[in-house]
Design a protein around this motif. Structure first.
Motif, PDB file in Angstrom:
ATOM      1  N   LEU A 207      -6.135  59.417  55.696  1.00 20.70           N
ATOM      2  CA  LEU A 207      -4.971  60.296  55.584  1.00 20.70           C
ATOM      3  C   LEU A 207      -5.426  61.539  54.834  1.00 20.70           C
ATOM      4  O   LEU A 207      -5.962  61.438  53.719  1.00 20.70           O
TER       5      LEU A 207
ATOM      6  N   ASP B 113      -4.142  65.262  53.478  1.00 25.35           N
ATOM      7  CA  ASP B 113      -3.000  66.134  53.216  1.00 25.35           C
ATOM      8  C   ASP B 113      -1.736  65.625  53.903  1.00 25.35           C
ATOM      9  O   ASP B 113      -0.958  66.397  54.466  1.00 25.35           O
ATOM     10  N   GLY B 114      -1.562  64.312  53.898  1.00 22.65           N
ATOM     11  CA  GLY B 114      -0.359  63.707  54.453  1.00 22.65           C
ATOM     12  C   GLY B 114      -0.396  63.467  55.945  1.00 22.65           C
ATOM     13  O   GLY B 114       0.572  62.943  56.502  1.00 22.65           O
ATOM     14  N   HIS B 115      -1.497  63.821  56.603  1.00 23.73           N
ATOM     15  CA  HIS B 115      -1.597  63.673  58.058  1.00 23.73           C
ATOM     16  C   HIS B 115      -2.621  62.599  58.410  1.00 23.73           C
ATOM     17  O   HIS B 115      -3.748  62.611  57.890  1.00 23.73           O
TER      18      HIS B 115
ATOM     19  N   THR C 158       0.838  54.036  51.942  1.00 20.05           N
ATOM     20  CA  THR C 158       1.041  55.353  51.336  1.00 20.05           C
ATOM     21  C   THR C 158       2.500  55.817  51.432  1.00 20.05           C
ATOM     22  O   THR C 158       2.875  56.800  50.786  1.00 20.05           O
ATOM     23  N   THR C 159       3.308  55.107  52.207  1.00 24.84           N
ATOM     24  CA  THR C 159       4.734  55.435  52.296  1.00 24.84           C
ATOM     25  C   THR C 159       5.568  54.526  51.404  1.00 24.84           C
ATOM     26  O   THR C 159       6.409  54.993  50.622  1.00 24.84           O
TER      27      THR C 159
ATOM     28  N   THR D 183       0.889  59.105  47.981  1.00 24.88           N
ATOM     29  CA  THR D 183      -0.457  59.664  48.074  1.00 24.88           C
ATOM     30  C   THR D 183      -0.628  60.391  49.405  1.00 24.88           C
ATOM     31  O   THR D 183      -0.276  59.874  50.459  1.00 24.88           O
ATOM     32  N   ARG D 184      -1.188  61.591  49.353  1.00 28.90           N
ATOM     33  CA  ARG D 184      -1.357  62.389  50.567  1.00 28.90           C
ATOM     34  C   ARG D 184      -2.797  62.391  51.080  1.00 28.90           C
ATOM     35  O   ARG D 184      -3.048  62.804  52.213  1.00 28.90           O
ATOM     36  N   ASP D 185      -3.723  61.928  50.247  1.00 23.17           N
ATOM     37  CA  ASP D 185      -5.127  61.870  50.654  1.00 23.17           C
ATOM     38  C   ASP D 185      -5.673  60.502  50.283  1.00 23.17           C
ATOM     39  O   ASP D 185      -5.868  60.209  49.094  1.00 23.17           O
TER      40      ASP D 185
END
Length: 319
Positions: free
Chosen positions: A141, A143-145, A116-117, A124-126
């Motif tokens: 993942l 919302d980016g967390h 995702t990075t 992509t954050r989800d």
């Protein structure tokens, strides 16, 4: 300064020196499941440093296939070859060995960060990650967390969701887990216990050496492997449906050696998930990494660059 990334895998330990997404040098070390592996890693890192004409390392990223206590930098639980590392302070080992601060993370979470990075789902954050292999690894993942939970178990046990109430026992202690039904170790059990499978092209491959999920995919035109492949697809799909219901991702990243045959897996898998999701649930895109062997070390490079990860996030003396 470069990041040293160490991916403690099932059959081998992958090492890389990275500058962001750029791999400056990489190598592998055989995984023997003993403390001597740590010495071999140190020797291999010395050689990598010479290969890059730069022995300086700014940070170290370590991924292990198990539950990680990020407060203490230790492996809490794992199966098979990493019993020797359970309870060992891997951050301290890395600092002593390489003279740099370290971050320790579960391998599926690291792979998800990598893809995702820098990879197939960059930006992509989800997302959820599902790796089909010896076991079934997952991560989420939101919302980016990265999802970790209060006790570092959240998101990574998707392979141990029950998909068959009357299914086989799993090495985790549960029964009917997706991993117990449809992983590489389950495949070897199934072929050994089913005369029809043993007599099939899949069984012939087993007599010539160890088999994996890709062998099942490649022999699916024969009747017995075809029936088993369908069962495995449904088990994977059931696990992914539950992951989607739990985490509501935009993207599902499916990885593992079997995904070299992605054209045979992704379409029916996506179709199964679409058909079984809650009516109003988002239908996620399904993707597979282009270079899955690097997903984990790319994720470690990204994680090691984050100050909160390097500091171990929630240290006990800060609580």
């Amino acid at each position: 300064m470069p990041t040293l990334c160490i991916d403690f895998g099932g059959t081998e330990i992958k090492l890389g020196i990275l500058d962001g997404p750029r791999i400056l040098a990489s190598t592998t070390v055989a995984n023997t499941g003993t403390m001597a592996d740590l010495d071999r890693v140190r020797d291999a890192v010395d050689e990598l440093g010479r290969a890059t004409d730069d022995s300086s390392i700014g940070t170290v990223g370590i991924a292990v296939p198990g539950v990680v206590d990020r407060v203490n930098g230790t492996l809490v639980a794992a199966h098979d070859k990493y019993d020797y590392a359970i309870g060992r302070d891997l951050r301290e080992w890395a600092t002593h060995s390489f003279g740099a601060p370290a971050v320790v993370e579960n391998d599926a979470r690291a792979a998800l960060v990598g893809e995702t990075t820098y990879g197939v789902a960059a930006g992509t954050r989800d997302a959820v990650m599902v790796t089909l292999g010896t076991g079934i690894g997952t991560a989420a993942l939101i919302d980016g967390h990265l999802l970790r939970g209060a006790h570092d178990h959240a998101g990574i046990l998707g392979g141990h969701m029950t998909v068959d109430l009357d299914g086989p026992a799993c090495n985790c202690g549960n029964a009917g887990c997706a991993e117990a039904v449809a992983s590489t170790w389950a495949l070897r059990r199934d072929v050994a216990s089913d005369p029809a499978l043993a007599a099939s092209p899949l069984g012939e491959r087993a007599t010539r050496g160890r088999i994996g999920l890709r062998d099942l995919v490649e022999t699916r035109d024969a009747p017995a492997p075809a029936a088993l492949f369908d069962r495995y697809l449904r088990a994977w799909g059931a696990a992914i449906v539950t992951l989607c219901h739990a985490y509501d991702p935009d993207v599902v990243i499916v990885s593992g050696g079997a995904m070299r045959s992605a054209d045979a897996i992704l379409p029916p898998l996506s179709e199964y998930v679409d058909a079984h999701l809650w009516s109003s649930s988002h239908r996620p895109a399904f993707v597979t990494p282009s270079a899955p062997q690097y997903s984990v070390i790319l994720g470690l490079s990204a994680l090691a660059g984050r100050p909160d990860a390097r500091d171990g996030l929630h240290r006990k003396d800060d609580q």
